[in-house]
Design an enzyme around this catalytic site. Structure first.
Site, PDB file in Angstrom:
ATOM      1  N   ASN A  38       8.540  -6.407   5.032  1.00 42.66           N
ATOM      2  CA  ASN A  38       8.243  -6.245   6.251  1.00 42.66           C
ATOM      3  C   ASN A  38       6.987  -6.503   6.564  1.00 42.66           C
ATOM      4  O   ASN A  38       6.547  -6.898   7.763  1.00 42.66           O
ATOM      5  CB  ASN A  38       8.496  -4.628   6.162  1.00 42.66           C
ATOM      6  CG  ASN A  38      10.097  -4.263   6.273  1.00 42.66           C
ATOM      7  OD1 ASN A  38      10.967  -5.148   6.388  1.00 42.66           O
ATOM      8  ND2 ASN A  38      10.310  -2.920   6.060  1.00 42.66           N
ATOM      9  N   TYR A 106      20.286   5.517  -1.025  1.00 38.42           N
ATOM     10  CA  TYR A 106      20.022   4.438  -1.816  1.00 38.42           C
ATOM     11  C   TYR A 106      21.004   4.077  -2.862  1.00 38.42           C
ATOM     12  O   TYR A 106      21.611   4.608  -3.595  1.00 38.42           O
ATOM     13  CB  TYR A 106      18.600   4.505  -2.475  1.00 38.42           C
ATOM     14  CG  TYR A 106      17.407   4.656  -1.437  1.00 38.42           C
ATOM     15  CD1 TYR A 106      16.985   3.524  -0.961  1.00 38.42           C
ATOM     16  CD2 TYR A 106      16.763   5.791  -1.117  1.00 38.42           C
ATOM     17  CE1 TYR A 106      16.031   3.482   0.084  1.00 38.42           C
ATOM     18  CE2 TYR A 106      15.812   5.814  -0.402  1.00 38.42           C
ATOM     19  CZ  TYR A 106      15.343   4.921   0.469  1.00 38.42           C
ATOM     20  OH  TYR A 106      14.166   4.705   1.330  1.00 38.42           O
ATOM     21  N   TYR A 169       4.651   6.747  -0.394  1.00 37.42           N
ATOM     22  CA  TYR A 169       5.172   7.603  -1.352  1.00 37.42           C
ATOM     23  C   TYR A 169       6.872   7.680  -0.775  1.00 37.42           C
ATOM     24  O   TYR A 169       7.071   8.069   0.248  1.00 37.42           O
ATOM     25  CB  TYR A 169       4.459   8.999  -1.582  1.00 37.42           C
ATOM     26  CG  TYR A 169       5.249  10.019  -2.290  1.00 37.42           C
ATOM     27  CD1 TYR A 169       5.390   9.873  -3.653  1.00 37.42           C
ATOM     28  CD2 TYR A 169       5.887  11.221  -1.813  1.00 37.42           C
ATOM     29  CE1 TYR A 169       6.050  10.844  -4.402  1.00 37.42           C
ATOM     30  CE2 TYR A 169       6.523  12.096  -2.590  1.00 37.42           C
ATOM     31  CZ  TYR A 169       6.529  11.991  -3.643  1.00 37.42           C
ATOM     32  OH  TYR A 169       7.330  12.887  -4.577  1.00 37.42           O
ATOM     33  N   THR A 229      -3.594   6.984   7.703  1.00 35.58           N
ATOM     34  CA  THR A 229      -2.629   6.776   8.964  1.00 35.58           C
ATOM     35  C   THR A 229      -2.214   8.418   9.101  1.00 35.58           C
ATOM     36  O   THR A 229      -1.969   9.060   8.132  1.00 35.58           O
ATOM     37  CB  THR A 229      -1.076   6.221   8.513  1.00 35.58           C
ATOM     38  OG1 THR A 229      -0.639   6.447   7.628  1.00 35.58           O
ATOM     39  CG2 THR A 229      -1.671   4.600   8.666  1.00 35.58           C
ATOM     40  N   GLY A 260       5.589   1.877   9.492  1.00 33.44           N
ATOM     41  CA  GLY A 260       4.401   1.912   8.498  1.00 33.44           C
ATOM     42  C   GLY A 260       4.134   0.593   8.042  1.00 33.44           C
ATOM     43  O   GLY A 260       2.832  -0.067   8.153  1.00 33.44           O
ATOM     44  N   ASP A 261       5.067  -0.090   7.486  1.00 30.33           N
ATOM     45  CA  ASP A 261       4.938  -1.502   7.135  1.00 30.33           C
ATOM     46  C   ASP A 261       4.484  -2.395   8.368  1.00 30.33           C
ATOM     47  O   ASP A 261       3.563  -3.444   7.990  1.00 30.33           O
ATOM     48  CB  ASP A 261       6.393  -2.052   6.834  1.00 30.33           C
ATOM     49  CG  ASP A 261       6.805  -1.133   5.704  1.00 30.33           C
ATOM     50  OD1 ASP A 261       6.041  -0.430   4.851  1.00 30.33           O
ATOM     51  OD2 ASP A 261       8.211  -1.019   5.587  1.00 30.33           O
ATOM     52  N   ASP A 297      14.619  -2.863   9.926  1.00 29.57           N
ATOM     53  CA  ASP A 297      13.171  -2.870   9.571  1.00 29.57           C
ATOM     54  C   ASP A 297      11.846  -3.806   9.804  1.00 29.57           C
ATOM     55  O   ASP A 297      10.860  -3.378   9.862  1.00 29.57           O
ATOM     56  CB  ASP A 297      13.420  -2.637   8.094  1.00 29.57           C
ATOM     57  CG  ASP A 297      14.111  -1.568   7.358  1.00 29.57           C
ATOM     58  OD1 ASP A 297      15.144  -1.151   7.844  1.00 29.57           O
ATOM     59  OD2 ASP A 297      13.653  -1.088   6.441  1.00 29.57           O
TER      60      ASP A 297
END
Length: 319
Positions: A38, A106, A169, A229, A260-261, A297
């Site tokens: 990303n 996942y 995280y 952030t 975030g990416d 994404d």
């Protein structure tokens, strides 16, 4: 010369349309999804020559990943796994409007990337690049990747490549204590650290406001730039003793995954091109705002759109 190399896992994301439940959906949208890819896509689309490195199964689903990344102009350097145990990681995302939230399942155990070693990866390209980026997700996936991540960061920094690391995280992968133990061992090889304020609190056991956290981390590990952030409160960066703050830009909450990416990709597109930390923060914030309007994404954005947001002329985006 490749300007940015990123390394990590990219999965295939399967999502029901709209707010459909996973257990009742009869169709899914499939998209490539991975923190480091990303970042590579966002940076590439904003003018940085980016390459994503990883390990994938030598199969149609593995090639589905590389095909999507190449569509956005990202170069790929992949170790193809043709073993009987080769496996592509996936995840399922159920999106829900309030009062429901998003639900993620996942299926990435023993994916091919978990066995990737430096000898299988483009170390010469990393050493020659302007920047190398990975995240805290990668060493969480296996002991092999814990070692590989450490080796690549060290190799890159020793070669003069600017290393950037997003703590990123994920509680479904490991505990805060385990993450702290592993990630802080990597920090001496990191030039630019990006960490969410909440992760600095929970994982790194840091207290105080964002500036205090940034100064404490920089003093202990000697980061070239420390970026904190803060969600809706924007971002703060410390570099050369100077603090720079950046508010968020107005946006929707429709598609938050990958925000975030996208911020990191926008930041690096300027920082690695010789721009100031302030430029990087502004481009990161604008890219993140646009991403929240885009399904999937990946931030499918352009430099002109970012400039429109920065100038306040958002109507130009649709013209």
């Amino acid at each position: 010369m490749t300007e940015l190399v990123t390394f990590g896992e990219t999965m295939l994301r399967l999502s029901p349309p709209d707010d459909e439940r996973l257990e009742t959906a009869d169709q899914y949208t499939v998209r490539a999804a991975g923190a480091e890819s990303n970042v590579a896509v966002a940076a590439q689309r904003l003018g940085l020559d980016a390459l994503w490195a990883s390990k994938l199964p030598d199969s149609p689903v593995g090639r589905r990943v590389t095909g999507e990344l190449k569509h956005h102009g990202v170069s790929v350097d992949v170790a193809w796994d043709d073993s009987d145990s080769a496996r592509q990681g996936t995840y399922y995302l159920e999106q829900g409007s309030p009062p429901r939230g998003n639900d993620v399942i996942y299926d990435r155990q023993s994916a091919s990337v978990t066995t990737a070693t430096p000898t299988e990866l483009p170390t010469e390209t990393i050493a020659d690049a302007a920047g190398f980026h990975t995240s805290g997700i990668t060493p969480a996936l296996s002991e092999t990747l814990e070692s590989t991540t450490a080796d690549l960061l060290s190799l890159a920094q020793d070669a003069g490549t600017t290393t950037s690391f997003d703590l990123n995280y994920r509680s479904k992968l490991w505990t805060p204590a385990k993450a702290r133990s592993v990630l802080t061992e990597l920090f001496p090889s990191v030039d630019v650290l990006v960490v969410a304020e909440r992760d600095a609190n929970v994982v790194l056991d840091r207290t105080g406001d964002a500036e205090t956290i940034a100064r404490d981390l920089a003093a202990e590990y000697g980061f070239e730039a420390t970026v904190i952030t803060r969600g809706s409160d924007g971002a703060l960066a410390l570099a050369d003793g100077t603090v720079t703050e950046q508010p968020t830009f107005e946006s929707t909450d429709a598609h938050p995954v990958g925000t975030g990416d996208s911020f990191v990709g926008g930041f690096l597109s300027q920082y690695l091109s010789g721009g100031s930390v302030a430029d990087g923060l502004a481009w990161g914030a604008a890219t993140a705002a646009l991403k929240r309007t885009i399904p999937g994404d990946i931030a499918v954005v352009s430099p002109d759109e970012i400039r429109s947001i920065l100038s306040g002329d958002t109507e130009a985006i649709s013209r």
